[in-house]
Design a protein around this motif. Structure first.
Motif, PDB file in Angstrom:
ATOM      1  N   SER A  51       0.824  -1.214   0.000  1.00 53.35           N
ATOM      2  CA  SER A  51       0.000   0.000   0.000  1.00 53.35           C
ATOM      3  C   SER A  51       0.854   1.258   0.000  1.00 53.35           C
ATOM      4  CB  SER A  51      -0.897  -0.002   1.244  1.00 53.35           C
ATOM      5  OG  SER A  51      -0.072   0.025   2.404  1.00 53.35           O
ATOM      6  N   GLU A 135     -14.446   1.940   4.163  1.00 48.86           N
ATOM      7  CA  GLU A 135     -13.267   1.079   4.314  1.00 48.86           C
ATOM      8  C   GLU A 135     -13.546  -0.346   3.816  1.00 48.86           C
ATOM      9  OE1 GLU A 135     -10.758   1.292   7.660  1.00 48.86           O
ATOM     10  OE2 GLU A 135     -10.232   3.032   6.433  1.00 48.86           O
ATOM     11  N   ARG A 139     -11.943  -2.342   0.731  1.00 45.70           N
ATOM     12  CA  ARG A 139     -11.322  -3.648   0.935  1.00 45.70           C
ATOM     13  C   ARG A 139     -11.877  -4.660  -0.077  1.00 45.70           C
ATOM     14  NH1 ARG A 139     -12.886  -5.007   6.187  1.00 45.70           N
ATOM     15  NH2 ARG A 139     -11.314  -3.535   6.885  1.00 45.70           N
ATOM     16  N   ARG A 142     -10.339  -4.041  -3.333  1.00 45.29           N
ATOM     17  CA  ARG A 142      -8.922  -4.425  -3.310  1.00 45.29           C
ATOM     18  C   ARG A 142      -8.770  -5.951  -3.466  1.00 45.29           C
ATOM     19  NH1 ARG A 142      -7.806  -1.784   1.033  1.00 45.29           N
ATOM     20  NH2 ARG A 142      -7.613  -3.332   2.672  1.00 45.29           N
ATOM     21  N   TYR A 143      -9.579  -6.682  -2.684  1.00 44.70           N
ATOM     22  CA  TYR A 143      -9.450  -8.145  -2.757  1.00 44.70           C
ATOM     23  C   TYR A 143      -9.895  -8.668  -4.122  1.00 44.70           C
ATOM     24  CZ  TYR A 143      -7.788  -8.841   1.957  1.00 44.70           C
ATOM     25  OH  TYR A 143      -6.994  -8.836   3.084  1.00 44.70           O
TER      26      TYR A 143
END
Ligand SMILES: Nc1ncnc2c1ncn2[C@@H]1O[C@H](COP(=O)(O)OP(=O)(O)OP(=O)(O)O)[C@@H](O)[C@H]1O
Length: 493
Positions: A51, A135, A139, A142-143
């Motif tokens: 990150s 958030e 996430r 992102r995954y």
């Protein structure tokens, strides 16, 4: 907080850790990577999720050091290679949420350039999900990238550490959790076609900080880390220091709780799978009568695992409770339903069903959908707009029994029920189609979209129910059978 790469904050590093951590962190990493290689021999290359923050920068530099040591010939330790991998690359996800997002990406790119490590960045659009924080949405995005990015011979390394784990367990406890939640993050799990691996999970944050200081690692501070309106930050800044002051051993206790949670979860999963093999052996349905014979707690366990198996999502406590009370507890003739995300949970014919909510079927043209034989005498599959696909196949003796239809010589058309239709099944009196469907094994939510095959304007086949009088094949092997694949994954009639 700024987004500029920060100098390490030496005031926060602890002298005793400074003295010993260098080897410790690298040793922990090296032995974790060896374990990864032994447990998953297919993982031959590593992908680091970076990150730009301290944790993943430490992971990146420490991996680079292990790789460099291996290159310099220090690659054997007690007969084991210290770097048993064929490749290392970095993936960065730019969520585009923070005003500093571009700086983080640029920092990761620059460091990978200095270390000569392949780098790829993905810009994502974060989709907001109702009832979920930004958030969590970030996430999920992102995954999804990680999953896409990973090849079958790759493992994704993430830099979660012990403090992340403690925070996760505490937050789950505060939101209510069973053994699975209290088990915290696993060290590894499958991700897409590859594996996810967390090699630093046993190390406290302090140790990463002191390693970063020692190796003059540069990172970008995430300005949102200071915002104590976010629960994780509040816990980190206000709760964890007071826990430590009163219960010096609290970290070990919570870690042990997570280990016990993981053990309990493993056992419960085994129990649930055994019951699912009995109550839902080869279908996506769950048998109510047998489920009702179990204790209430076991019912909830089986329901939870059944939903997880069928949807890939972990159902919350409230949902499991609703399924138990509203569906399992309903009378036999009731047709209750519980909606969950984009699924519908229904009870029908003493079975629980989990269905992906279907779009209504678009209006059918007045002349119906023509289904024409090929020149060679075969009918091809017919796509029904918004309602899956119908296939015709030659019924071999025994395979279709009395469901075999004479080859349709006349004009063949597909329609849906409009109301008022009547027909007779072989050897039965003529009746309303609505009644026939109601008494069939076709669940109510499928009846209105059940394809009806008309030949020369006469109802010849109610798909899933049977052939109408006058259209059955007489000779074995002379008939045709229809298979309807609905748009949702589970229903074949
Ligand atoms: N934008 C990003 N790009 C690439 N990797 C990232 C990114 N953000 C986080 N990671 C990886 O994930 C690790 C954990 O990050 P962070 O603690 O922010 O995640 P989290 O939201 O708590 O994730 P989780 O739900 O897995 O706990 C980081 O150390 C890093 O390895």
């Amino acid at each position: 907080m700024g987004s500029q790469p920060t100098e390490p904050d030496y005031s926060r590093t602890q002298m005793n850790l400074l003295a010993t951590d260098r080897q410790d962190l690298e040793q922990v990493l090296a032995s974790s990577l060896l374990r990864l290689r032994q447990q998953y021999p297919a993982c031959q290359r590593l992908v680091l999720g970076v990150s730009g923050g301290l944790d993943s920068m430490v992971l990146l530099h420490a991996c680079h050091r292990l790789l460099a040591q291996a290159d310099q010939g220090q690659s054997q330790k007690q007969g084991q290679p210290t770097w048993p991998f064929a490749g290392l690359r970095v993936v960065h996800v730019n969520h585009g949420i923070s005003t500093h997002a571009a700086d983080w990406q640029a920092h990761c790119l620059a460091v990978c350039g200095e270390l000569d490590i392949a780098f790829v960045a993905h810009q994502v659009r974060v989709t907001r999900v109702a009832g979920q924080g930004l958030e969590a949405d970030a996430r999920a995005a992102r995954y999804a990238v990680f999953e896409q990015e990973l090849a079958a011979d790759e493992a994704l390394l993430l830099a979660h550490h012990q403090d992340d784990q403690l925070e996760t367990v505490m937050l789950r406890l505060l939101r209510a959790a069973g053994p699975r939640g209290l088990a915290g993050m696993p060290e590894s799990r499958p991700l897409g076609v590859g594996m996810l691996w967390r090699p630093l999970l046993a190390l406290p944050r302090e140790q990463l900080e002191s390693w970063a200081a020692r190796h003059t690692v540069r990172w970008v501070e995430d300005d949102s880390n200071n915002d104590d309106r976010l629960s994780r930050n509040y816990l980190r800044q206000h709760i964890m220091p007071s826990l430590a002051s009163h219960w010096p051993g609290w970290r070990q206790s919570v870690t042990r709780t997570a280990e016990l949670g993981a053990d309990a979860d493993e056992i419960l999963t085994e129990v649930a799978e055994r019951w699912l093999a009995i109550l839902s052996p080869d279908s996506d349905r769950l048998n109510c009568a047998s489920l009702l014979n179990l204790s209430a707690a076991l019912q909830r366990l089986v329901i939870r695992h059944w939903l997880l198996r069928e949807t890939g999502q972990t159902p919350g406590w409230r949902l499991v409770q609703r399924v138990q009370v509203e569906l399992l507890g309903a009378g036999e003739n009731a047709q209750p339903e519980v909606n969950w995300q984009h699924w519908q949970l229904r009870r029908f014919a003493d079975q629980l069903h989990v269905l992906e909510a279907l779009e209504p079927v678009p209006p059918t043209p007045p002349e119906g959908y023509a289904w024409r034989p090929q020149g060679d005498g075969r009918l091809v599959a017919r796509v029904l707009p918004g309602n899956g696909i119908l296939r015709l196949y030659q019924a071999s003796a025994g395979s279709a029994g009395d469901q075999a239809m004479r080859f349709p010589d006349g004009e063949c058309v597909i329609r849906y029920r409009q109301g008022g239709e009547q027909c007779a099944l072989p050897g039965r009196p003529r009746r309303a189609l609505k009644k026939i469907l109601q008494e069939s094994a076709i669940p109510p939510w499928v009846r209105e979209r059940t394809p009806l095959v008309y030949i020369d304007n006469k109802l010849a086949w109610i798909v899933g129910v049977g052939v109408c009088e006058g259209f059955q094949a007489v000779d074995e092997g002379a008939g045709w059978a229809v298979r309807w694949q609905m748009p949702s994954r589970q229903d074949h009639i």
